[in-house]
Design an enzyme around this catalytic site. Structure first.
Site, short mmCIF file in Angstrom:
data_model
loop_
_atom_site.label_atom_id
_atom_site.label_comp_id
_atom_site.label_asym_id
_atom_site.label_seq_id
_atom_site.Cartn_x
_atom_site.Cartn_y
_atom_site.Cartn_z
CG ASP A 181 -2.14 -0.89 1.01
OD1 ASP A 181 -2.02 -1.84 0.22
OD2 ASP A 181 -3.18 -0.65 1.64
CB CYS B 48 1.02 -6.27 3.68
SG CYS B 48 2.68 -5.85 4.27
CG ASP B 49 -2.02 -2.50 4.51
OD1 ASP B 49 -0.88 -2.94 4.75
OD2 ASP B 49 -2.34 -1.34 4.73
CE LYS B 50 -6.48 -2.56 1.89
NZ LYS B 50 -5.15 -2.14 2.27
CB CYS C 99 4.67 0.19 8.15
SG CYS C 99 4.90 0.10 6.37
CD GLU D 246 -4.73 2.33 3.02
OE1 GLU D 246 -5.08 1.35 3.68
OE2 GLU D 246 -3.54 2.69 2.90
CB SER E 259 -2.84 4.96 5.57
OG SER E 259 -1.83 4.33 6.32
#
Length: 551
Positions: free
Chosen positions: A78, A119-121, A192, A440, A466
């Site tokens: 992202d 990670c995110d998704k 992160c 985002e 985010s």
């Protein structure tokens, strides 16, 4: 075993021949076949170290008497996709990931599944598949990144790169310092460093009971993470042999636990989207209002970046999610987890090693949890804000609308210094359908913070933020502009009233004026007319429903 479909019977001679071609032995044919869905890739820092974790998962599966088979799942970073059209694909990729895991698992009749993700998704996409398949499963999240360092000061991605752009434009730092920060902020592998979406979802996964204790916060580069990977490999074979299914572990009570843990941590607003979507696949109804109700009764006891000053490495050193569970023990449901331990057993075994990083509930950072759900004539279906990352002065705010129909046009205005104190920035047509993909908005929010306007400017959008966002930034406004939500008819200069304690988001117009404007409004043409995003825009649901694809 499910794998008997491809291993047993005279008619399966061809399938067995192909399996032998992979190098397995005749003895292996009698063992559980375990799939490992790995999102290892060279482009995402949170995933570049997964080859080592794959080895330890493999060790665990083999040691427990299973046969591992690895297959790849792609991922999007992202941070790299941020601020341009690439971000349109991020949320949309979640549905592809769920479908791909389902496809490979069903096609090859695997007995069990290990999801190696970060990670995110990718994490929520894999969890959606786990719920849909209901095959014995366990999740290994690959761990947070260590903090960077510059002249003795610890650095993080968002504060020291995205927000540093705003500080540079303001004249607070030089171009040379900006260039140095961008090379030092991310020192290596891992997700992160704060409670951005990747680490928030790792904590949610552990809270759901789908990871072994300690997995969410064990650092990416640690031997502790290697041991967790091996333990998870061993555990999946045990889960298969005992036929312990994900839907046995992840029931409504587990979702309540995960949301309470998320609220206590102050995680990313994106967890709302993902938890709702995951719950649907597990056959559990989790309405958006459930987050707000739980948040009102769950104290915020860990102040991690971006809203706080602590890093994920601090949370891990303080005891990780087991220590959070220990703090919340009396509020959590005592259910079984994939580790074979109950929540109460995890709490009893945990140690709280830093009383400031993980505070007592009586000494919480905030009385309420991380996320608030706002409603009003601007968001009849709801909108979300990370309230623990909003200063006291901005919990109530009335500003004049500055309206933009895309993130890019807003960013140009911010960088030109045209956003002023008292403005309420409105970014619309960035929702699930309108974006499409619900981008985002980290670049605009970080620039506003970096330019020193976090306590003077609010930002609202039908897109997303985010997990690294701080300040009065309200996203997921539903209904979105593309389908005729009230955000579509806001004009420059309109009053926007934000009242987070009262959970209100209002457009300062009469009902008659809103109705009149809406009667004249016409939906703009779709931004994407071919390819996956065009199909996605036609099938995706509202953010308040998790932005899942309609069947």
């Amino acid at each position: 075993m499910k794998s008997d479909k491809i291993k047993k019977g005279v008619e399966r001679a061809g399938a067995r021949s192909l399996l032998y071609a992979t190098g397995i032995s005749k003895e292996d044919m009698a063992k559980p076949f375990i799939a490992v869905a790995t999102s290892r890739t060279d482009i995402i820092p949170g995933h570049i170290h997964m080859a080592r974790l794959e080895r330890f998962i493999e060790r665990g599966i083999c040691a427990a008497g299973g046969v591992p088979f690895f297959f790849g799942i792609p991922g999007i970073c992202d941070g790299i996709a941020m601020g341009h059209t690439g971000m349109k694909y991020s949320l949309a990729s979640r549905e592809l990931i769920a479908d791909m895991v389902e496809t490979i698992m069903k096609a090859h009749s695997f007995d069990g599944l290990v999801c190696l993700t970060n990670c995110d998704k990718i994490t929520p996409g894999m969890l959606m598949a786990v719920g849909r398949l209901n095959t014995p499963s366990i999740v290994v999240t690959a761990g947070p990144m260590m903090s960077g360092n510059y002249r003795g000061r610890r650095l993080s991605l968002v504060k020291d790169t995205f927000e540093a752009v705003g500080r540079f434009k303001k004249g607070d730092i030089s171009l040379e310092e900006l260039n140095t920060l961008e090379q030092c902020a991310c020192p290596g592998a891992g997700a992160c460093q704060g409670l951005y979406t990747a680490n928030s979802m790792a904590c949610v996964t552990e809270g759901l009971g789908m990871s072994v204790p300690g997995c969410a916060t064990a650092m990416a580069v640690s031997a502790k993470k290697d041991r967790i990977a091996q333990e998870s490999g061993e555990r999946i074979v045990n889960l298969v042999r005992r036929n312990i299914l994900p839907r046995t572990i992840v029931r409504r009570e587990a979702f309540e636990n995960a949301i309470k843990i998320d609220m206590a941590l102050g995680g990313s607003t994106n967890t709302v989207l993902h938890i709702i979507a995951i719950a649907k696949e597990f056959g559990v109804n989790v309405p958006i209002g459930m987050f707000d109700e739980i948040s009102k009764h769950t104290p915020h006891i860990a102040n991690i970046l971006p809203g706080g000053e602590h890093f994920m490495e601090d949370l891990d050193s303080a005891g990780g999610i087991p220590a959070i569970i220990k703090r919340l023990k009396n509020q959590l449901n005592d259910v079984m987890t994939a580790s074979s331990k109950t929540i109460s057993q995890i709490a009893n075994d945990a140690q709280i090693l830093d009383e400031d990083v993980i505070r007592d509930v009586k000494n919480a950072y905030h009385k309420e949890g991380g996320i608030a759900v706002l409603k009003g004539n601007l968001a009849s279906e709801g909108a979300v804000v990370k309230q623990t990352a909003v200063s006291e002065a901005m919990l109530k705010f009335t500003g004049k609308a500055r309206v933009f129909d895309s993130e890019e046009s807003c960013m140009q205005c911010i960088m030109a210094g045209k956003v002023k104190k008292g403005d309420c920035v409105v970014i619309r047509y960035e929702g699930p359908q309108g974006g499409p993909g619900m981008r985002e908005m980290l670049s605009p929010t970080a620039a506003i913070v970096g330019m020193g306007l976090a306590n003077d400017v609010a930002l609202i959008t039908d897109g997303r933020f985010s997990g690294g966002t701080q300040g009065p930034c309200i996203g997921h406004i539903s209904p979105e502009a593309q389908v005729g939500g009230s955000i579509a008819i806001i004009q420059d200069g309109d009053d926007i009233i934000i009242d987070i304690p009262e959970r209100k988001l209002q457009l300062g117009l009469s009902d008659l004026e809103i109705k009149t404007r809406l009667s004249k409004w016409r939906a703009p043409e779709a931004k994407e007319t071919e390819g996956y995003l065009a199909r996605y825009a036609k099938a995706v649901s509202s953010a308040s429903e998790g932005a899942v694809l309609k069947s």
